[in-house]
Write an enzyme that holds these catalytic residues in place. Structure first.
Site, PDB file in Angstrom:
ATOM      1  N   ARG A  37       3.017   7.822   9.314  1.00 48.04           N
ATOM      2  CA  ARG A  37       2.753   9.256   9.122  1.00 48.04           C
ATOM      3  C   ARG A  37       1.679   9.775  10.057  1.00 48.04           C
ATOM      4  O   ARG A  37       1.749  10.916  10.520  1.00 48.04           O
ATOM      5  CB  ARG A  37       2.332   9.525   7.667  1.00 48.04           C
TER       6      ARG A  37
ATOM      7  N   ASP B 134       0.798  -1.225   0.000  1.00 43.15           N
ATOM      8  CA  ASP B 134       0.000   0.000   0.000  1.00 43.15           C
ATOM      9  C   ASP B 134       0.833   1.278   0.000  1.00 43.15           C
ATOM     10  O   ASP B 134       0.393   2.326   0.434  1.00 43.15           O
ATOM     11  CB  ASP B 134      -0.915  -0.011   1.242  1.00 43.15           C
TER      12      ASP B 134
ATOM     13  N   HIS C  29       7.222   4.480  12.535  1.00 47.77           N
ATOM     14  CA  HIS C  29       7.414   5.377  11.392  1.00 47.77           C
ATOM     15  C   HIS C  29       6.136   5.926  10.780  1.00 47.77           C
ATOM     16  O   HIS C  29       6.188   6.727   9.847  1.00 47.77           O
ATOM     17  CB  HIS C  29       8.192   4.660  10.289  1.00 47.77           C
TER      18      HIS C  29
ATOM     19  N   HIS D  17      13.984   4.742  12.090  1.00 50.72           N
ATOM     20  CA  HIS D  17      13.636   4.958  10.672  1.00 50.72           C
ATOM     21  C   HIS D  17      14.282   6.259  10.204  1.00 50.72           C
ATOM     22  O   HIS D  17      14.370   7.230  10.956  1.00 50.72           O
ATOM     23  CB  HIS D  17      12.110   5.036  10.569  1.00 50.72           C
TER      24      HIS D  17
ATOM     25  N   GLU E  88      -1.887   4.967   3.403  1.00 51.14           N
ATOM     26  CA  GLU E  88      -1.907   3.579   2.919  1.00 51.14           C
ATOM     27  C   GLU E  88      -3.308   3.005   2.732  1.00 51.14           C
ATOM     28  O   GLU E  88      -3.541   2.211   1.821  1.00 51.14           O
ATOM     29  CB  GLU E  88      -1.094   2.682   3.877  1.00 51.14           C
TER      30      GLU E  88
ATOM     31  N   GLU F 225      -0.452  -9.038  -1.210  1.00 55.00           N
ATOM     32  CA  GLU F 225      -0.930  -8.535   0.096  1.00 55.00           C
ATOM     33  C   GLU F 225      -2.180  -7.656  -0.110  1.00 55.00           C
ATOM     34  O   GLU F 225      -2.266  -6.513   0.319  1.00 55.00           O
ATOM     35  CB  GLU F 225       0.162  -7.748   0.839  1.00 55.00           C
TER      36      GLU F 225
HETATM   37  C1  UD1 Z   1       7.038   4.580   3.324  1.00 63.11           C
HETATM   38  C2  UD1 Z   1       5.603   4.217   2.922  1.00 63.11           C
HETATM   39  C3  UD1 Z   1       4.934   3.443   4.050  1.00 63.11           C
HETATM   40  C4  UD1 Z   1       5.779   2.265   4.486  1.00 63.11           C
HETATM   41  C5  UD1 Z   1       7.180   2.759   4.835  1.00 63.11           C
HETATM   42  C6  UD1 Z   1       8.077   1.595   5.175  1.00 63.11           C
HETATM   43  C7  UD1 Z   1       4.340   5.743   1.490  1.00 63.11           C
HETATM   44  C8  UD1 Z   1       3.535   6.976   1.426  1.00 63.11           C
HETATM   45  N1  UD1 Z   1       4.834   5.431   2.699  1.00 63.11           N
HETATM   46  O1  UD1 Z   1       6.969   5.502   4.404  1.00 63.11           O
HETATM   47  O2  UD1 Z   1       3.670   2.966   3.600  1.00 63.11           O
HETATM   48  O3  UD1 Z   1       5.182   1.667   5.599  1.00 63.11           O
HETATM   49  O4  UD1 Z   1       7.750   3.448   3.707  1.00 63.11           O
HETATM   50  O5  UD1 Z   1       9.231   2.006   5.851  1.00 63.11           O
HETATM   51  O6  UD1 Z   1       4.531   5.093   0.491  1.00 63.11           O
HETATM   52  N2  UD1 Z   1      14.369   8.168   3.988  1.00 63.11           N
HETATM   53  C9  UD1 Z   1      15.748   8.119   3.810  1.00 63.11           C
HETATM   54  N3  UD1 Z   1      16.314   6.950   3.390  1.00 63.11           N
HETATM   55  C10 UD1 Z   1      15.587   5.824   3.159  1.00 63.11           C
HETATM   56  C11 UD1 Z   1      14.196   5.880   3.367  1.00 63.11           C
HETATM   57  C12 UD1 Z   1      13.605   7.069   3.759  1.00 63.11           C
HETATM   58  O7  UD1 Z   1      16.443   9.095   4.018  1.00 63.11           O
HETATM   59  O8  UD1 Z   1      16.165   4.794   2.784  1.00 63.11           O
HETATM   60  C13 UD1 Z   1      13.753   9.463   4.410  1.00 63.11           C
HETATM   61  C14 UD1 Z   1      13.758  10.516   3.284  1.00 63.11           C
HETATM   62  O9  UD1 Z   1      13.950  11.775   3.841  1.00 63.11           O
HETATM   63  C15 UD1 Z   1      12.337  10.390   2.721  1.00 63.11           C
HETATM   64  C16 UD1 Z   1      11.562  10.123   3.985  1.00 63.11           C
HETATM   65  O10 UD1 Z   1      12.391   9.236   4.749  1.00 63.11           O
HETATM   66  O11 UD1 Z   1      11.912  11.551   2.042  1.00 63.11           O
HETATM   67  C17 UD1 Z   1      10.190   9.544   3.793  1.00 63.11           C
HETATM   68  O12 UD1 Z   1      10.202   8.430   2.931  1.00 63.11           O
HETATM   69  P1  UD1 Z   1       8.821   7.926   2.272  1.00 63.11           P
HETATM   70  O13 UD1 Z   1       9.079   6.703   1.478  1.00 63.11           O
HETATM   71  O14 UD1 Z   1       8.110   9.047   1.630  1.00 63.11           O
HETATM   72  O15 UD1 Z   1       7.921   7.566   3.532  1.00 63.11           O
HETATM   73  P2  UD1 Z   1       8.125   6.541   4.701  1.00 63.11           P
HETATM   74  O16 UD1 Z   1       7.719   7.269   5.923  1.00 63.11           O
HETATM   75  O17 UD1 Z   1       9.451   5.911   4.632  1.00 63.11           O
HETATM   76  N1  UDP Z   2      13.057  -4.079   9.358  1.00 63.12           N
HETATM   77  C1  UDP Z   2      14.413  -4.113   9.044  1.00 63.12           C
HETATM   78  N2  UDP Z   2      15.258  -3.303   9.776  1.00 63.12           N
HETATM   79  C2  UDP Z   2      14.830  -2.476  10.748  1.00 63.12           C
HETATM   80  C3  UDP Z   2      13.432  -2.424  11.029  1.00 63.12           C
HETATM   81  C4  UDP Z   2      12.581  -3.249  10.301  1.00 63.12           C
HETATM   82  O1  UDP Z   2      14.849  -4.864   8.173  1.00 63.12           O
HETATM   83  O2  UDP Z   2      15.652  -1.792  11.363  1.00 63.12           O
HETATM   84  C5  UDP Z   2      12.138  -4.922   8.550  1.00 63.12           C
HETATM   85  C6  UDP Z   2      11.167  -5.775   9.338  1.00 63.12           C
HETATM   86  O3  UDP Z   2      11.704  -7.032   9.615  1.00 63.12           O
HETATM   87  C7  UDP Z   2       9.951  -5.839   8.415  1.00 63.12           C
HETATM   88  C8  UDP Z   2      10.034  -4.570   7.610  1.00 63.12           C
HETATM   89  O4  UDP Z   2      11.343  -4.053   7.797  1.00 63.12           O
HETATM   90  O5  UDP Z   2      10.048  -6.925   7.506  1.00 63.12           O
HETATM   91  C9  UDP Z   2       9.001  -3.570   8.090  1.00 63.12           C
HETATM   92  O6  UDP Z   2       9.228  -2.346   7.484  1.00 63.12           O
HETATM   93  P1  UDP Z   2       8.585  -1.014   8.011  1.00 63.12           P
HETATM   94  O7  UDP Z   2       8.258  -1.138   9.448  1.00 63.12           O
HETATM   95  O8  UDP Z   2       9.501   0.083   7.585  1.00 63.12           O
HETATM   96  O9  UDP Z   2       7.271  -0.888   7.117  1.00 63.12           O
HETATM   97  P2  UDP Z   2       5.787  -1.476   7.246  1.00 63.12           P
HETATM   98  O10 UDP Z   2       5.872  -2.958   7.382  1.00 63.12           O
HETATM   99  O11 UDP Z   2       5.139  -0.816   8.411  1.00 63.12           O
HETATM  100  O12 UDP Z   2       5.161  -1.046   5.964  1.00 63.12           O
END
Ligand code: UD1
Ligand code: UDP
Length: 374
Positions: free
Chosen positions: A213, A96, A211, A244, A132, A118
């Site tokens: 939003r 999602d 993490h 995160h 999501e 999923e």
């Molecule tokens: C995203 C997904 C969320 C998912 C989560 C898993 C959307 C809207 N959100 O949220 O559904 O549960 O990923 O973790 O699709 N960033 C880094 N490095 C990284 C990753 C993120 O610096 O490797 C920082 C960046 O500043 C980026 C911000 O995190 O702009 C947000 O990333 P984004 O993918 O928009 O949202 P998440 O909160 O990570």
């Molecule tokens: N995970 C990881 N390293 C971390 C925290 C989580 O590899 O430091 C893995 C965890 O095992 C799970 C996935 O990341 O499989 C979950 O990701 P996240 O919580 O970012 O997203 P969500 O599942 O809520 O979309």
């Protein structure tokens, strides 16, 4: 040969789609093309590196603190160009995220059949999880094949008038990945970081992740406040928190919890090290989706810092409890599990309701048969 495009943007999509990539590679009538949108950067690379997967296409779209609108518009353009250039016969998206939603949308624009992995998770609350819940509802409207992880998720799709013969209960591919990694750990094929091993052995610990939003701002303030109170109250317990990289999370967590002796704020762990920590912890405090699905495999109680969940199977089995982001409730529930052995043990005995490790096989069989019949 039919070309299957697998689109991946974030850490959990990579974890949940890699077993599918491996499974497609075993099929003689299918070929796989991995398109990484790079919605995540470091956290995504960690997973690709671990499984030695090199994406065929990289769109590299991440910017710091990206907004949903920018992310969506940039993804729409770049994914559409990708589909026009590559012309896959089928597209797979997962979950999602914005990557998943936009890939389904542009696949529809290009009349490419869509398989949604999923499918059918619902809270039916538009703003939780945000964005999501709406992403996945929209994907269900666009998809042609719905791979539901559980019977409950299938029923949610049927309630939305999705044609029953397009929905299959497959289990969640997250359990396939978990089995791959568990086997590698047991066979000593992958090394666990020695500092992490020491930290996990130092004291009993609670593993924390967060993490979402909808928890930004007040929610995270409360989460940090509760961890601080708990860390003061239970000096014999460590709190290990891989933070995160989202600045809306990282900045507040570091400001509120930095420097507390028994709180360890560490960078995101790669998947194998995270699974190791999960297998060693006392309990889990999280708002993550994937972590809720994995923890029951290790008989670890999970307290979910959300007001609702699309994953009620764990709650119904008694291994997961929703505690919201009210700091008193978090403190009360963690304290109970630390003080009351019976309460703790009542949350440790269940069969993982999310899968049996064969979800990818089932999904790939359906896709392969679709092309045979075509
Ligand atoms: C995203 C997904 C969320 C998912 C989560 C898993 C959307 C809207 N959100 O949220 O559904 O549960 O990923 O973790 O699709 N960033 C880094 N490095 C990284 C990753 C993120 O610096 O490797 C920082 C960046 O500043 C980026 C911000 O995190 O702009 C947000 O990333 P984004 O993918 O928009 O949202 P998440 O909160 O990570
Ligand atoms: N995970 C990881 N390293 C971390 C925290 C989580 O590899 O430091 C893995 C965890 O095992 C799970 C996935 O990341 O499989 C979950 O990701 P996240 O919580 O970012 O997203 P969500 O599942 O809520 O979309």
């Amino acid at each position: 040969m039919k070309k299957i495009a697998i689109v991946i943007g974030t850490r959990p999509e990579a974890i949940k789609l890699i077993p599918l990539i491996l499974e497609i590679k075993k099929k003689s009538n299918l070929t796989v093309e991995v398109c990484s949108t790079g919605q995540h950067k470091e956290m995504l690379d960690q997973v690709f590196n671990l499984f030695q997967i090199t994406p065929d296409v990289e769109l590299k779209i991440m910017t710091q603190n990206q907004t949903l609108a920018d992310l969506t518009s940039e993804l729409t353009k770049r994914l559409n160009n990708y589909l026009i250039d590559s012309k896959p016969d089928f597209l797979i998206c997962q979950g999602d995220t914005t990557t998943a939603f936009v890939s389904a949308l542009v696949s529809f624009y290009n009349k490419i059949p869509i398989g949604h992995v999923e499918a059918g998770l619902r809270t039916n609350n538009k703003f939780s999880p945000f964005p999501e819940e709406i992403n996945r509802q929209l994907i269900s409207k666009l998809a042609d094949f719905h791979f539901a992880p559980t019977v409950d998720s299938k029923e949610s799709l049927i309630l939305e008038n999705i044609s029953q013969d397009k929905v299959t209960v497959t289990g969640n591919t997250v359990i396939d990945s978990l089995f791959i990694v568990k086997n590698k750990i047991e066979n000593n094929e992958l090394e666990i970081n020695s500092d992490l091993v020491k930290l996990c052995e130092q004291k009993q610990f609670i593993l924390v992740t967060g993490h979402r939003r909808e928890n930004f701002g007040e929610g995270f303030e409360n989460i940090c406040k509760s961890i601080k109170i708990l860390a003061e109250r239970f000096k014999n317990i460590n709190f290990i928190y891989p933070v995160h990289l989202n600045p809306n999370v990282k900045d507040i967590v570091e400001a509120k919890l930095g420097g507390i002796e028994n709180v360890f704020l560490i960078p995101p762990l790669d998947y194998i090290n995270f699974i190791f920590a999960l297998s060693k912890c006392y309990l889990v405090l999280t708002d993550s989706g994937g972590v809720q699905e994995e923890a029951p495999s290790f008989n670890k109680p999970v307290l979910v810092m959300r007001e609702n969940s699309e994953r009620m199977e764990g709650v119904n089995c008694g291994v997961v409890k929703l505690v919201g982001t009210n700091f008193e409730l978090i403190v009360q529930n963690v304290s109970l599990l630390l003080n009351d052995k019976e309460a703790y043990e009542s949350m440790t005995n269940s069969v993982n309701p999310y899968g049996d490790g064969f979800a990818s096989q089932r999904i790939v069989e359906i896709i392969s048969n679709y092309f045979v019949k075509e």
